[in-house]
Design an enzyme around this catalytic site. Sequence first.
Site, PDB file in Angstrom:
ATOM      1  N   CYS A 175       0.713  -1.253  -0.104  1.00  0.00           N
ATOM      2  CA  CYS A 175       0.003  -0.120  -0.033  1.00  0.00           C
ATOM      3  C   CYS A 175       0.765   1.374   0.075  1.00  0.00           C
ATOM      4  O   CYS A 175       1.368   1.721   1.095  1.00  0.00           O
ATOM      5  CB  CYS A 175      -1.016  -0.088   1.323  1.00  0.00           C
ATOM      6  SG  CYS A 175      -1.963   1.728   1.424  1.00  0.00           S
ATOM      7  N   CYS A 200      -0.195   4.056   2.193  1.00  0.00           N
ATOM      8  CA  CYS A 200      -0.058   3.816   3.712  1.00  0.00           C
ATOM      9  C   CYS A 200       1.386   4.351   4.108  1.00  0.00           C
ATOM     10  O   CYS A 200       1.652   4.609   5.117  1.00  0.00           O
ATOM     11  CB  CYS A 200      -0.323   2.490   4.036  1.00  0.00           C
ATOM     12  SG  CYS A 200      -2.073   1.861   3.556  1.00  0.00           S
ATOM     13  N   ASP A 201       2.359   3.762   3.156  1.00  0.00           N
ATOM     14  CA  ASP A 201       3.514   3.481   3.588  1.00  0.00           C
ATOM     15  C   ASP A 201       4.573   4.420   2.931  1.00  0.00           C
ATOM     16  O   ASP A 201       5.848   4.374   3.191  1.00  0.00           O
ATOM     17  CB  ASP A 201       4.132   1.867   3.597  1.00  0.00           C
ATOM     18  CG  ASP A 201       3.245   1.266   4.272  1.00  0.00           C
ATOM     19  OD1 ASP A 201       2.883   1.630   5.543  1.00  0.00           O
ATOM     20  OD2 ASP A 201       3.037  -0.065   4.005  1.00  0.00           O
TER      21      ASP A 201
END
Length: 311
Positions: free
Chosen positions: A135, A138-139
């Site tokens: 993701c 997200c990261d």
Amino acid sequence: MSAQEYDIIIIGGGPAGMTAGLYASRSELKTLLVEKMIMGGQMMTATLVENWPGYPGGIDGPELMMRFQTHCVEFGLETRTGEVEKIEDLGKQKRLIIDGKEYLCKAVIIATGANPRKLGIEGEEALVGRGVSYCATCDGAFFRNVPIAVIGAGDTAAEEAVFLTRFASKVYMVHRRDKMRTTKILQNRVFESEKIEMVWDSVVSGLDSDNTGLTGITVKNVKSGEQRQLNAVGMFVAVGVTPISGFLKDLVELDKSGYIKASENTRTSVPGIFVAGDCRTSVLKQVSTAVGDGAVAATQAEKYLEELKHS
Ligand code: NAP
């Protein structure tokens, strides 16, 4: 304690499940939507949704999902967090066990969606959170001014690669063929980016790591057999998705890839069980198709409830 009873129970709170919930609750059917994690599904990791009509310029995935949720709750949809452990077909009733509690309903709509597919190579699992991610939203921000790699060349991979150029010093895009399956507009953005280097005809053959996490990726050219070392310290895997249907394999018919078999009427092999969105056999997986499925599933379920009354 006696079981709680509903007309319809929807499993999954992505665009398909929420749309089914909107339609069912607007039809004044007693409806419960159960979501295992957070409402919104895969869209919660989408940076910009550009192909949902009505939003020229695009809209953030999480913002769009917040609007979906507000909208379906407005019509009285009941939602809860929980894991569906079991579904039993009792004929005119379905029995569900959710977090150990018993629920009964007349119709079930499965809208469990899909999870990112893994590469399945050695070290991948152990390095999740230490260089390996599924993701970018997200990261991505953890990888500032360092080289990283995106694996895959579908729409998700292309969107993630372009998004990651905001942070990374360089983005290798590793693809097993020499043609991308990405839509033209996304492909052009990839090719126009000075930070993205395409690594064609290549698969990941090894991951290097030390106690800090991923330190490099070895890729193998599938045509020449040549190996190449990429100095990437982040690897974003975007090689498609796997439907979330394993817990249903003894209940409804699945195809060989695990998608729940149903035609456009969303009726599965079991009367009273419907399927909507990315976990259904279909030719296109988009928010718009998930929304369409959700609407069809809810109206088909309503029709089924009418049929039950006269059976
Ligand atoms: P996808 O379209 O299935 O693409 C997966 C990519 O990963 C392909 O390039 C595929 O290569 C590659 N791949 C698959 N298995 C692999 C393996 N084991 N090793 C290496 N590479 C592998 O998946 P997606 O990009 O996640 O998209 C899923 C669906 O969502 C699609 O229908 C897509 O159109 C849709 N989507 C739409 C948007 C949008 O409209 N903005 C955004 C994201 C996703 P090959 O090409 O060689 O098969």
